[in-house]
Write an enzyme that holds these catalytic residues in place. Structure first.
Site, PDB file in Angstrom:
ATOM      1  N   ILE A  12      55.435  72.775  25.387  1.00 25.63           N
ATOM      2  CA  ILE A  12      54.145  72.863  24.698  1.00 25.63           C
ATOM      3  C   ILE A  12      53.240  73.881  25.397  1.00 25.63           C
ATOM      4  O   ILE A  12      52.620  74.738  24.752  1.00 25.63           O
ATOM      5  CB  ILE A  12      53.481  71.465  24.623  1.00 25.63           C
ATOM      6  N   SER A 134      49.813  60.884  23.871  1.00 29.94           N
ATOM      7  CA  SER A 134      50.996  60.777  23.007  1.00 29.94           C
ATOM      8  C   SER A 134      50.869  59.625  22.023  1.00 29.94           C
ATOM      9  O   SER A 134      50.290  58.582  22.347  1.00 29.94           O
ATOM     10  CB  SER A 134      52.215  60.537  23.894  1.00 29.94           C
ATOM     11  N   ALA A 135      51.478  59.797  20.865  1.00 26.31           N
ATOM     12  CA  ALA A 135      51.517  58.718  19.877  1.00 26.31           C
ATOM     13  C   ALA A 135      52.297  57.515  20.392  1.00 26.31           C
ATOM     14  O   ALA A 135      52.197  56.426  19.827  1.00 26.31           O
ATOM     15  CB  ALA A 135      52.168  59.225  18.594  1.00 26.31           C
ATOM     16  N   TYR A 158      56.223  55.219  30.590  1.00 20.94           N
ATOM     17  CA  TYR A 158      55.666  56.536  30.217  1.00 20.94           C
ATOM     18  C   TYR A 158      54.402  56.352  29.387  1.00 20.94           C
ATOM     19  O   TYR A 158      53.348  56.926  29.686  1.00 20.94           O
ATOM     20  CB  TYR A 158      56.728  57.341  29.442  1.00 20.94           C
ATOM     21  N   LYS A 162      50.101  57.068  30.061  1.00 19.44           N
ATOM     22  CA  LYS A 162      49.175  57.826  29.188  1.00 19.44           C
ATOM     23  C   LYS A 162      47.924  56.982  28.901  1.00 19.44           C
ATOM     24  O   LYS A 162      46.804  57.502  28.901  1.00 19.44           O
ATOM     25  CB  LYS A 162      49.861  58.212  27.874  1.00 19.44           C
ATOM     26  N   PHE A 188      51.941  63.666  17.997  1.00 20.81           N
ATOM     27  CA  PHE A 188      53.055  62.957  17.360  1.00 20.81           C
ATOM     28  C   PHE A 188      54.359  63.673  17.775  1.00 20.81           C
ATOM     29  O   PHE A 188      54.674  63.667  18.952  1.00 20.81           O
ATOM     30  CB  PHE A 188      52.786  62.775  15.859  1.00 20.81           C
ATOM     31  N   LEU A 210      65.412  64.502  18.442  1.00 18.96           N
ATOM     32  CA  LEU A 210      66.169  64.966  17.273  1.00 18.96           C
ATOM     33  C   LEU A 210      66.256  66.491  17.165  1.00 18.96           C
ATOM     34  O   LEU A 210      67.349  67.046  16.970  1.00 18.96           O
ATOM     35  CB  LEU A 210      65.517  64.385  16.005  1.00 18.96           C
ATOM     36  N   ARG A 241      59.450  60.181  10.911  1.00 17.63           N
ATOM     37  CA  ARG A 241      58.516  60.621  11.961  1.00 17.63           C
ATOM     38  C   ARG A 241      57.623  61.748  11.450  1.00 17.63           C
ATOM     39  O   ARG A 241      57.908  62.393  10.450  1.00 17.63           O
ATOM     40  CB  ARG A 241      59.285  61.156  13.178  1.00 17.63           C
ATOM     41  N   GLY A 305      63.794  50.543  20.987  1.00 14.16           N
ATOM     42  CA  GLY A 305      62.427  51.068  21.088  1.00 14.16           C
ATOM     43  C   GLY A 305      62.002  51.933  19.916  1.00 14.16           C
ATOM     44  O   GLY A 305      60.886  52.432  19.888  1.00 14.16           O
TER      45      GLY A 305
HETATM   46  P1  NAD Z   1      57.660  69.741  29.406  1.00 22.17           P
HETATM   47  O1  NAD Z   1      58.419  68.897  30.359  1.00 22.17           O
HETATM   48  O2  NAD Z   1      58.373  70.838  28.704  1.00 22.17           O
HETATM   49  O3  NAD Z   1      56.370  70.356  30.131  1.00 22.17           O
HETATM   50  C1  NAD Z   1      55.723  69.704  31.204  1.00 22.17           C
HETATM   51  C2  NAD Z   1      55.569  70.710  32.321  1.00 22.17           C
HETATM   52  O4  NAD Z   1      54.944  70.054  33.430  1.00 22.17           O
HETATM   53  C3  NAD Z   1      56.919  71.235  32.814  1.00 22.17           C
HETATM   54  O5  NAD Z   1      56.893  72.644  32.842  1.00 22.17           O
HETATM   55  C4  NAD Z   1      57.049  70.651  34.220  1.00 22.17           C
HETATM   56  O6  NAD Z   1      57.762  71.506  35.088  1.00 22.17           O
HETATM   57  C5  NAD Z   1      55.596  70.465  34.614  1.00 22.17           C
HETATM   58  N1  NAD Z   1      55.383  69.429  35.628  1.00 22.17           N
HETATM   59  C6  NAD Z   1      55.935  68.202  35.681  1.00 22.17           C
HETATM   60  N2  NAD Z   1      55.484  67.546  36.750  1.00 22.17           N
HETATM   61  C7  NAD Z   1      54.613  68.377  37.391  1.00 22.17           C
HETATM   62  C8  NAD Z   1      53.827  68.265  38.573  1.00 22.17           C
HETATM   63  N3  NAD Z   1      53.836  67.154  39.309  1.00 22.17           N
HETATM   64  N4  NAD Z   1      53.039  69.295  38.916  1.00 22.17           N
HETATM   65  C9  NAD Z   1      53.020  70.443  38.171  1.00 22.17           C
HETATM   66  N5  NAD Z   1      53.774  70.610  37.071  1.00 22.17           N
HETATM   67  C10 NAD Z   1      54.551  69.584  36.679  1.00 22.17           C
HETATM   68  O7  NAD Z   1      56.982  68.769  28.345  1.00 22.17           O
HETATM   69  P2  NAD Z   1      56.187  69.118  27.013  1.00 22.17           P
HETATM   70  O8  NAD Z   1      56.991  68.630  25.880  1.00 22.17           O
HETATM   71  O9  NAD Z   1      55.734  70.516  27.064  1.00 22.17           O
HETATM   72  O10 NAD Z   1      54.974  68.115  27.195  1.00 22.17           O
HETATM   73  C11 NAD Z   1      53.748  68.512  27.774  1.00 22.17           C
HETATM   74  C12 NAD Z   1      52.836  67.313  27.834  1.00 22.17           C
HETATM   75  O11 NAD Z   1      52.675  66.777  26.519  1.00 22.17           O
HETATM   76  C13 NAD Z   1      53.362  66.180  28.698  1.00 22.17           C
HETATM   77  O12 NAD Z   1      52.279  65.622  29.414  1.00 22.17           O
HETATM   78  C14 NAD Z   1      53.907  65.191  27.685  1.00 22.17           C
HETATM   79  O13 NAD Z   1      53.832  63.867  28.174  1.00 22.17           O
HETATM   80  C15 NAD Z   1      52.978  65.396  26.507  1.00 22.17           C
HETATM   81  N6  NAD Z   1      53.586  65.019  25.218  1.00 22.17           N
HETATM   82  C16 NAD Z   1      54.743  65.614  24.813  1.00 22.17           C
HETATM   83  C17 NAD Z   1      55.330  65.229  23.606  1.00 22.17           C
HETATM   84  C18 NAD Z   1      56.624  65.848  23.142  1.00 22.17           C
HETATM   85  O14 NAD Z   1      57.255  65.279  22.226  1.00 22.17           O
HETATM   86  N7  NAD Z   1      57.052  66.987  23.668  1.00 22.17           N
HETATM   87  C19 NAD Z   1      54.722  64.248  22.815  1.00 22.17           C
HETATM   88  C20 NAD Z   1      53.532  63.680  23.249  1.00 22.17           C
HETATM   89  C21 NAD Z   1      52.960  64.084  24.460  1.00 22.17           C
HETATM   90  N1  UFG Z   2      67.093  60.449  16.238  1.00 18.68           N
HETATM   91  C1  UFG Z   2      68.415  60.432  15.829  1.00 18.68           C
HETATM   92  N2  UFG Z   2      69.322  61.063  16.625  1.00 18.68           N
HETATM   93  C2  UFG Z   2      68.996  61.706  17.779  1.00 18.68           C
HETATM   94  C3  UFG Z   2      67.648  61.706  18.183  1.00 18.68           C
HETATM   95  C4  UFG Z   2      66.721  61.062  17.395  1.00 18.68           C
HETATM   96  O1  UFG Z   2      68.754  59.870  14.793  1.00 18.68           O
HETATM   97  O2  UFG Z   2      69.885  62.244  18.462  1.00 18.68           O
HETATM   98  C5  UFG Z   2      66.086  59.821  15.369  1.00 18.68           C
HETATM   99  C6  UFG Z   2      65.292  58.723  16.040  1.00 18.68           C
HETATM  100  O3  UFG Z   2      65.942  57.473  15.908  1.00 18.68           O
HETATM  101  C7  UFG Z   2      63.967  58.796  15.285  1.00 18.68           C
HETATM  102  C8  UFG Z   2      63.826  60.291  14.966  1.00 18.68           C
HETATM  103  O4  UFG Z   2      65.150  60.817  15.030  1.00 18.68           O
HETATM  104  O5  UFG Z   2      64.054  58.095  14.083  1.00 18.68           O
HETATM  105  C9  UFG Z   2      62.946  61.044  15.938  1.00 18.68           C
HETATM  106  O6  UFG Z   2      63.382  60.772  17.271  1.00 18.68           O
HETATM  107  P1  UFG Z   2      62.852  61.632  18.516  1.00 18.68           P
HETATM  108  O7  UFG Z   2      63.564  61.110  19.737  1.00 18.68           O
HETATM  109  O8  UFG Z   2      62.949  63.071  18.227  1.00 18.68           O
HETATM  110  O9  UFG Z   2      61.295  61.290  18.554  1.00 18.68           O
HETATM  111  P2  UFG Z   2      60.548  59.897  18.765  1.00 18.68           P
HETATM  112  O10 UFG Z   2      59.571  59.760  17.645  1.00 18.68           O
HETATM  113  O11 UFG Z   2      61.462  58.787  18.948  1.00 18.68           O
HETATM  114  O12 UFG Z   2      59.794  60.095  20.149  1.00 18.68           O
HETATM  115  C10 UFG Z   2      59.093  61.283  20.500  1.00 18.68           C
HETATM  116  C11 UFG Z   2      59.067  61.376  22.021  1.00 18.68           C
HETATM  117  C12 UFG Z   2      58.232  60.268  22.582  1.00 18.68           C
HETATM  118  C13 UFG Z   2      56.856  60.328  21.968  1.00 18.68           C
HETATM  119  C14 UFG Z   2      56.970  60.243  20.461  1.00 18.68           C
HETATM  120  C15 UFG Z   2      55.604  60.388  19.840  1.00 18.68           C
HETATM  121  O13 UFG Z   2      60.380  61.304  22.535  1.00 18.68           O
HETATM  122  O14 UFG Z   2      58.111  60.405  23.971  1.00 18.68           O
HETATM  123  O15 UFG Z   2      57.806  61.289  19.969  1.00 18.68           O
HETATM  124  O16 UFG Z   2      54.948  61.473  20.363  1.00 18.68           O
HETATM  125  F1  UFG Z   2      56.139  59.292  22.397  1.00 18.68           F
END
Ligand code: NAD
Ligand code: UFG
Length: 348
Positions: A12, A134-135, A158, A162, A188, A210, A241, A305
């Site tokens: 992100i 996060s959602a 996790y 948050k 989300f 996914l 989703r 979950g």
């Molecule tokens: P990501 O793991 O790709 O990015 C997180 C970054 O933080 C990484 O580059 C990692 O190296 C860095 N990091 C981890 N621990 C650290 C530390 N102690 N000090 C400095 N850097 C550190 O994850 P992302 O998908 O880009 O997510 C970014 C943020 O958004 C996270 O806080 C995550 O919880 C939140 N978020 C992500 C999702 C998702 O689906 N990707 C959904 C909801 C919330």
């Molecule tokens: N799914 C599959 N096969 C896979 C992976 C996922 O069928 O290999 C399904 C899951 O069961 C779900 C949907 O695809 O129905 C989406 O699953 P994801 O794992 O991509 O996403 P989630 O909604 O389960 O969870 C993600 C992050 C969580 C975060 C949440 C909301 O993993 O950390 O989105 O932000 F909290």
């Protein structure tokens, strides 16, 4: 205006960094690279250079739990005469399964890291922060769409970290309501990639989500997708989703900064999603259209979950931020595939 982007090398963060730089912000990325590649910032710079953009990007390798380093970053910015005015805090750990096996590490990195950061901001009188929540904090609920007043009941460490960070922000805001400007964005399912195909999602190891999984099936790195359940209470039986294009999500952060800049003080939590729900089978269909390939899959039992449906009510984001997601599911799948086929092994 200088922005500190913690976790800016991640999936992100890299997209937000690019957008901030294009908008003329001066960006300092702080990242430990525990879950990202050192090639990310090069990819961001390369993209901007191909567009002949002048930009100011500084990348610092380090940990948000290192208070001395944080103080040095704020101090150096003052010496540069470009004090950090806003922080976008994304650094943290995000694996649900890892948080179950190593919860204290998650509390340490996510909660202690955030506390360290805001304590340093306080010392340097930088009172503006956008946080990536996060959602997942809404827990197991089928009551959709989910708005921000929905009760918080995370079901894993996790998610609990948050909630703890949001609570910490709340306490901080109440202690100094004249100064702090805090926006907690509850994402989300951020997916897709920059349309250039130069930056995208590159998970380490076997993807648990996914989109990266299906992309790796399409590119031939994995044999077949496992669909976790076809007996959910949804139209086609697979899980539904709210997938939001990473560029829409990134634009939401720019709007959040504008929003904070327009306020004397505030504390808001705001959903960022598309507001639509799509099932796993709908994603497979669209992915097949975008790639022109058949995606092999097998039906497996439900994943622990998971819920049947989860998608956002995004009225608050529209109202407060003036933000609306613009990209379709088709564009999400096209851009995911564009990134994956150009970079079959991610940044490696
Ligand atoms: P990501 O793991 O790709 O990015 C997180 C970054 O933080 C990484 O580059 C990692 O190296 C860095 N990091 C981890 N621990 C650290 C530390 N102690 N000090 C400095 N850097 C550190 O994850 P992302 O998908 O880009 O997510 C970014 C943020 O958004 C996270 O806080 C995550 O919880 C939140 N978020 C992500 C999702 C998702 O689906 N990707 C959904 C909801 C919330
Ligand atoms: N799914 C599959 N096969 C896979 C992976 C996922 O069928 O290999 C399904 C899951 O069961 C779900 C949907 O695809 O129905 C989406 O699953 P994801 O794992 O991509 O996403 P989630 O909604 O389960 O969870 C993600 C992050 C969580 C975060 C949440 C909301 O993993 O950390 O989105 O932000 F909290």
């Amino acid at each position: 205006m200088r922005v500190l982007l913690t976790g800016g090398a991640g999936f992100i963060g890299s997209h937000i960094a690019l957008l901030l730089l294009q908008k003329g912000y001066d960006v300092v990325i702080l990242d430990s690279f525990v879950n990202s590649s050192s090639k990310v910032t090069k990819a961001i710079s390369n993209y901007l250079l191909t567009k002949s953009f002048n930009f100011n990007l500084n990348t610092i390798t380090g940990d948000i739990r290192d208070k001395n380093l944080l103080e040095k970053i704020f101090n150096d910015s003052i010496i540069d005469n470009k004090p950090i005015q806003t922080v976008i805090h994304l650094a943290g750990l995000k694996s649900v399964s890892e948080s179950l096996t190593n919860p204290l590490h998650y509390w340490d990195v996510n909660v202690c890291g955030a506390k360290n950061l805001i304590a340093t901001m306080n010392e340097y009188k930088c009172y503006s922060i956008v946080f990536s929540s996060s959602a997942t904090i809404y827990g197991l609920t089928d009551s959709v769409p989910i708005d921000e007043n929905h009760q918080l009941s995370p079901i894993n460490p996790y998610g609990r970290t948050k909630v703890a960070i949001e609570n910490m922000f709340c306490d901080l805001y109440k202690s100094n309501m004249n100064s702090w400007k805090i926006c907690s964005l509850r994402y989300f399912n951020p997916v897709g990639a920059h349309p250039s195909g130069m930056i995208g999602e590159d998970p380490i190891g076997i993807p648990s989500n996914l989109f990266p999984y299906i992309s790796q099936v399409a590119v031939g790195r994995r044999d077949s997708l496992k669909v976790f359940g076809d007996d959910w209470d949804t139209d086609d039986g697979s899980g539904v989703r709210d997938y939001i294009h990473i560029m829409d999500l990134s634009e939401g952060h720019i709007k959040a900064i504008d929003f904070l800049n327009s306020k004397e003080s505030c504390f808001e939590f705001i959903n960022l999603g598309s507001g639509n729900g799509y099932s796993v089978f709908q994603i497979i269909n669209q992915f097949e259209l975008s790639t022109g390939m058949k995606i092999p899959f097998s039906i497996q039992k439900r994943r622990d979950g998971d819920v049947a449906k989860c998608f956002a009510d995004i009225k608050k984001a529209k109202k407060l931020l003036g933000w609306v997601p613009k990209r379709s599911l088709e564009q999400i799948c096209n851009d995911s595939w564009n990134w994956q086929r150009r970079n079959p092994h991610g940044y490696k």
